[in-house]
Design a protein around this motif. Structure first.
Motif, PDB file in Angstrom:
ATOM      1  N   THR A 173       0.796  -1.227   0.000  1.00  0.00           N
ATOM      2  CA  THR A 173       0.000   0.000   0.000  1.00  0.00           C
ATOM      3  C   THR A 173       0.831   1.280   0.000  1.00  0.00           C
ATOM      4  N   GLY A 174       2.050   1.210   0.526  1.00  0.00           N
ATOM      5  CA  GLY A 174       2.869   2.412   0.651  1.00  0.00           C
ATOM      6  C   GLY A 174       2.564   3.212   1.909  1.00  0.00           C
ATOM      7  N   LEU A 175       1.569   2.796   2.693  1.00  0.00           N
ATOM      8  CA  LEU A 175       1.210   3.496   3.933  1.00  0.00           C
ATOM      9  C   LEU A 175       1.959   2.859   5.095  1.00  0.00           C
ATOM     10  N   TYR A 176       2.590   3.661   5.937  1.00  0.00           N
ATOM     11  CA  TYR A 176       3.412   3.126   7.013  1.00  0.00           C
ATOM     12  C   TYR A 176       3.117   3.858   8.320  1.00  0.00           C
ATOM     13  N   ASP A 177       3.537   3.241   9.419  1.00  0.00           N
ATOM     14  CA  ASP A 177       3.348   3.790  10.762  1.00  0.00           C
ATOM     15  C   ASP A 177       4.392   4.881  10.996  1.00  0.00           C
ATOM     16  N   THR A 178       3.927   6.127  11.049  1.00  0.00           N
ATOM     17  CA  THR A 178       4.874   7.237  11.212  1.00  0.00           C
ATOM     18  C   THR A 178       5.515   7.260  12.595  1.00  0.00           C
ATOM     19  N   ALA A 179       4.930   6.538  13.550  1.00  0.00           N
ATOM     20  CA  ALA A 179       5.556   6.451  14.862  1.00  0.00           C
ATOM     21  C   ALA A 179       6.774   5.533  14.826  1.00  0.00           C
ATOM     22  N   ARG A 180       6.811   4.638  13.845  1.00  0.00           N
ATOM     23  CA  ARG A 180       7.921   3.692  13.737  1.00  0.00           C
ATOM     24  C   ARG A 180       8.936   4.137  12.676  1.00  0.00           C
ATOM     25  N   TYR A 181       8.427   4.636  11.572  1.00  0.00           N
ATOM     26  CA  TYR A 181       9.301   5.096  10.484  1.00  0.00           C
ATOM     27  C   TYR A 181       9.045   6.584  10.272  1.00  0.00           C
ATOM     28  N   LYS A 182      10.079   7.379  10.400  1.00  0.00           N
ATOM     29  CA  LYS A 182       9.909   8.836  10.352  1.00  0.00           C
ATOM     30  C   LYS A 182       9.814   9.372   8.933  1.00  0.00           C
ATOM     31  N   SER A 183      10.188   8.568   7.942  1.00  0.00           N
ATOM     32  CA  SER A 183      10.177   9.051   6.564  1.00  0.00           C
ATOM     33  C   SER A 183       9.982   7.872   5.612  1.00  0.00           C
ATOM     34  N   MET A 232      13.805   1.221   3.621  1.00  0.00           N
ATOM     35  CA  MET A 232      14.947   0.441   4.085  1.00  0.00           C
ATOM     36  C   MET A 232      14.495  -0.733   4.947  1.00  0.00           C
ATOM     37  N   ALA A 233      13.437  -0.552   5.738  1.00  0.00           N
ATOM     38  CA  ALA A 233      12.928  -1.671   6.545  1.00  0.00           C
ATOM     39  C   ALA A 233      12.476  -2.808   5.644  1.00  0.00           C
ATOM     40  N   ILE A 234      11.788  -2.461   4.558  1.00  0.00           N
ATOM     41  CA  ILE A 234      11.305  -3.485   3.626  1.00  0.00           C
ATOM     42  C   ILE A 234      12.470  -4.143   2.900  1.00  0.00           C
ATOM     43  N   LEU A 235      13.417  -3.342   2.411  1.00  0.00           N
ATOM     44  CA  LEU A 235      14.551  -3.893   1.666  1.00  0.00           C
ATOM     45  C   LEU A 235      15.440  -4.746   2.572  1.00  0.00           C
ATOM     46  N   ASN A 236      15.626  -4.324   3.833  1.00  0.00           N
ATOM     47  CA  ASN A 236      16.386  -5.145   4.773  1.00  0.00           C
ATOM     48  C   ASN A 236      15.746  -6.518   4.933  1.00  0.00           C
ATOM     49  N   HIS A 237      14.429  -6.512   5.002  1.00  0.00           N
ATOM     50  CA  HIS A 237      13.727  -7.776   5.176  1.00  0.00           C
ATOM     51  C   HIS A 237      13.835  -8.650   3.936  1.00  0.00           C
ATOM     52  N   PHE A 238      13.702  -8.054   2.773  1.00  0.00           N
ATOM     53  CA  PHE A 238      13.887  -8.809   1.531  1.00  0.00           C
ATOM     54  C   PHE A 238      15.279  -9.446   1.491  1.00  0.00           C
ATOM     55  N   ALA A 239      16.282  -8.671   1.827  1.00  0.00           N
ATOM     56  CA  ALA A 239      17.658  -9.179   1.801  1.00  0.00           C
ATOM     57  C   ALA A 239      17.825 -10.320   2.800  1.00  0.00           C
ATOM     58  N   ALA A 240      17.230 -10.189   3.983  1.00  0.00           N
ATOM     59  CA  ALA A 240      17.343 -11.236   4.996  1.00  0.00           C
ATOM     60  C   ALA A 240      16.658 -12.521   4.565  1.00  0.00           C
ATOM     61  N   CYS A 241      15.623 -12.407   3.712  1.00  0.00           N
ATOM     62  CA  CYS A 241      14.887 -13.583   3.256  1.00  0.00           C
ATOM     63  C   CYS A 241      15.473 -14.189   1.992  1.00  0.00           C
ATOM     64  N   GLY A 242      16.589 -13.657   1.511  1.00  0.00           N
ATOM     65  CA  GLY A 242      17.260 -14.276   0.374  1.00  0.00           C
ATOM     66  C   GLY A 242      16.812 -13.798  -0.993  1.00  0.00           C
TER      67      GLY A 242
END
Length: 562
Positions: free
Chosen positions: A200-210, A216-226
């Motif tokens: 959706t592109g909608l995120y929790d602004t309390a957790r991610y400021k921008s 980066m949170a999504i890409l980090n997770h993709f990288a961790a999952c191979g």
């Protein structure tokens, strides 16, 4: 409250019209693509996707957009449709388009929508996208029942998915009422937070400021999952349009993605390297009590890849010629045993080994079963396999029971005499989590048969009852997985992975993997309780690391991740 009447004069304030008539039926299907559910980039992508689907099925529509960036698509009907049928159809479309809000069709009394020309609360008006003369023609001619039937056929996987979900929820509610038990969760396999952000592109602004931090949170997770960067890029235009929207523009995405992906890989590598506590100097790395990985005895070398493939092909011949018929006498349990045997052969071929040293949870993911079921079936299969599956070591500490998969001497000549079958053996492919074990064996009989079988031949070959086989064939035909030529059945070119995603099975599939990783981490922490003096909560479970996303088109990743 009296509802204002519609007149020829344009209202001077925001106004909407109700969707349902006094008879509870609708004359127009209204699709509300809302920016409150996804970014405008996703709304635009969903509108294009829906327009393509409607065009392919011969459904005419009128489209407008609002000052807020949302869109409305109107599908006028020649014959009024019952509210429940309209709701079911719009809810199925909402599974295709992330930003589609089905709520107007979910409320028979108050469901309403702004039409072209209506004033908007933020200023401006709903603006017609479809040319006026074309919109007039569509509203005058309207869509025939045949066009709506074609749309329903195209949405068969989504309609099946929603019906299964509602049946599951109804069953759980009934169970709660009859047993007075604690409330049971009805959102099994529900979307993980990061996956929702990627869609959706909608995120929790309390957790991610921008948007940058969310990306980066999504890409980090993709990288961790191979995942690879190419796999991520391929999904940006489809299921992860929200992630693409977080970049703002295509130019910015092309410029930043390589850099951010490199950072994600570096972050993941560093996190993996520092996950465990530092080892003291002179400390032994091997566990006592025979917990090291099991190795074959007698100095035997690891079989080559070609030898494993030949062994699997020979074992398939024995499974089809002898073992399947032997297991058919075990009633309903036989389906699970036969598919478990196929899962073991699939593991052999993928991992290129004849040693089975993975736990029941890993096999449970491949089979779509509970790990307790696998723990019960595995010893039964070993006993019934006549030496094909043999246990060579008991489980100890973190290591699972170890089995060897072999071709007994008394079957070798028969295996050589039989011709290998086309294709390759599978466990329970994700799509059959929704369709069931009987459908999996029937599809295999069609896919790998030496010729296109008839219904009678399928019943005879699989040992499945005529009624169950007929039902499974009809269901798979409705999903365009198979087609009938006269009396014979053939498979189609439909992508089973994509179909599984449309049926919602991949969410359950990946939730199963995440649950396994969580439970395994907790079990390992329990075993290490005397060795590990300090432990953080994230060492047991970190949602951004353990809510696994299986990389597309990678069979090996399943056995490693599960």
């Amino acid at each position: 409250m009296n509802t204002p009447k519609i007149t020829r004069t344009l209202p001077g304030r925001p106004a909407a019209v109700t969707l349902h008539g006094s008879d509870g039926r609708v004359a127009t299907l209204c699709l509300d693509l809302d920016t409150s559910k996804a970014l405008k980039h996703v709304v635009d992508a969903d509108a294009a996707q829906l327009a393509t689907m409607l065009g392919k099925t011969g459904v005419a529509f009128v489209e407008d957009f609002s000052p807020s960036g949302g869109r409305h698509m109107y599908i006028p009907l020649q014959e009024r449709m019952e509210a429940t049928e309209a709701r079911e159809l719009v809810e199925a479309l909402s599974l295709v388009a992330t930003s589609l809000d089905p709520s107007p069709h979910q409320n028979v009394t108050d469901g309403c929508i702004r039409v072209p020309g209506s004033a908007h609360k933020s200023g401006g008006h709903q603006t017609l996208i479809t040319p006026l003369h074309q919109a007039y023609d569509v509203l005058r001619r309207r869509n025939s029942p045949g066009a709506i039937h074609s749309l329903k056929a195209a949405l068969a996987p989504e309609l099946t998915r929603n019906r299964a979900r509602k049946a599951r929820e109804s069953k759980m509610i009934t169970a709660q009422r009859s047993t007075a038990a604690w409330p049971l969760p009805t959102d099994a396999g529900s979307e993980a937070p990061l996956r929702r952000v990627a869609r959706t592109g909608l995120y929790d602004t309390a957790r991610y400021k921008s948007p940058s931090e969310a990306r980066m949170a999504i890409l980090n997770h993709f990288a961790a999952c191979g995942w690879t960067r190419e796999q991520v890029q391929n999904e940006l235009g489809s299921q992860f349009a929200g992630l693409a929207g977080l970049y703002g523009t295509t130019t910015k995405q092309e410029r930043l993605l390589p850099t951010e992906w490199a950072k994600a890989q570096s972050f993941t590598a560093n996190r993996t390297a520092t996950k465990g506590p530092p080892r003291k100097a002179g400390e032994k790395t091997a566990l006592i009590n025979n917990t090291s990985p099991t190795k074959t005895t007698g100095g035997a070398l690891k079989p080559s890849s070609a030898a494993i493939h030949q062994l699997v092909n020979d074992l398939e011949n024995i499974v089809y010629a002898i073992l399947d018929h032997r297991l058919q006498t075990r009633g309903r349990e036989s389906l699970g045993l036969r598919l478990l045997m196929r899962g073991l052969l699939g593991y052999m071929r993928t991992m290129q080994t004849d040693i089975l040293d993975v736990g029941c949870r890993t096999l449970a993911v491949a089979m779509g079963k509970h790990h307790v079921t696998i723990a019960r079936l595995l010893p039964i299969l070993a006993k019934a396999s006549d030496g094909i599956l043999a246990k060579v070591a008991d489980a100890r500490h973190k290591s699972a029971d170890v089995y060897v998969i072999q071709l007994p001497e008394h079957y070798k000549q028969l295996a050589r005499d039989l011709t290998w079958r086309k294709g390759q053996v599978h466990a329970v492919r994700p799509v059959f989590r929704a369709l069931g074990d009987a459908a999996a064996l029937i599809y295999e009989a069609i896919e790998r048969g030496r010729h296109s079988p008839t219904t009678a031949e399928i019943v005879r070959t699989t040992g499945i009852s005529r009624n169950a086989a007929t039902k499974a064939l009809a269901e798979m035909e409705a999903l365009a997985m198979i087609k009938r030529h006269g009396r014979h059945w053939k498979t189609t070119t439909v992508n089973l992975t994509n179909l599984a995603a449309r049926l919602g099975v991949l969410d359950d599939y990946q939730a199963h993997i995440s649950r396994n990783r969580h439970e395994r981490a907790a079990w390992h922490a329990y075993l290490d309780r005397f060795r590990e003096q300090q432990m953080n909560e994230t060492d047991l479970y970190d949602a951004e690391r353990e809510d696994y996303w299986l990389p597309p088109g990678d069979d090996t990743a399943l056995w490693i991740a599960a």
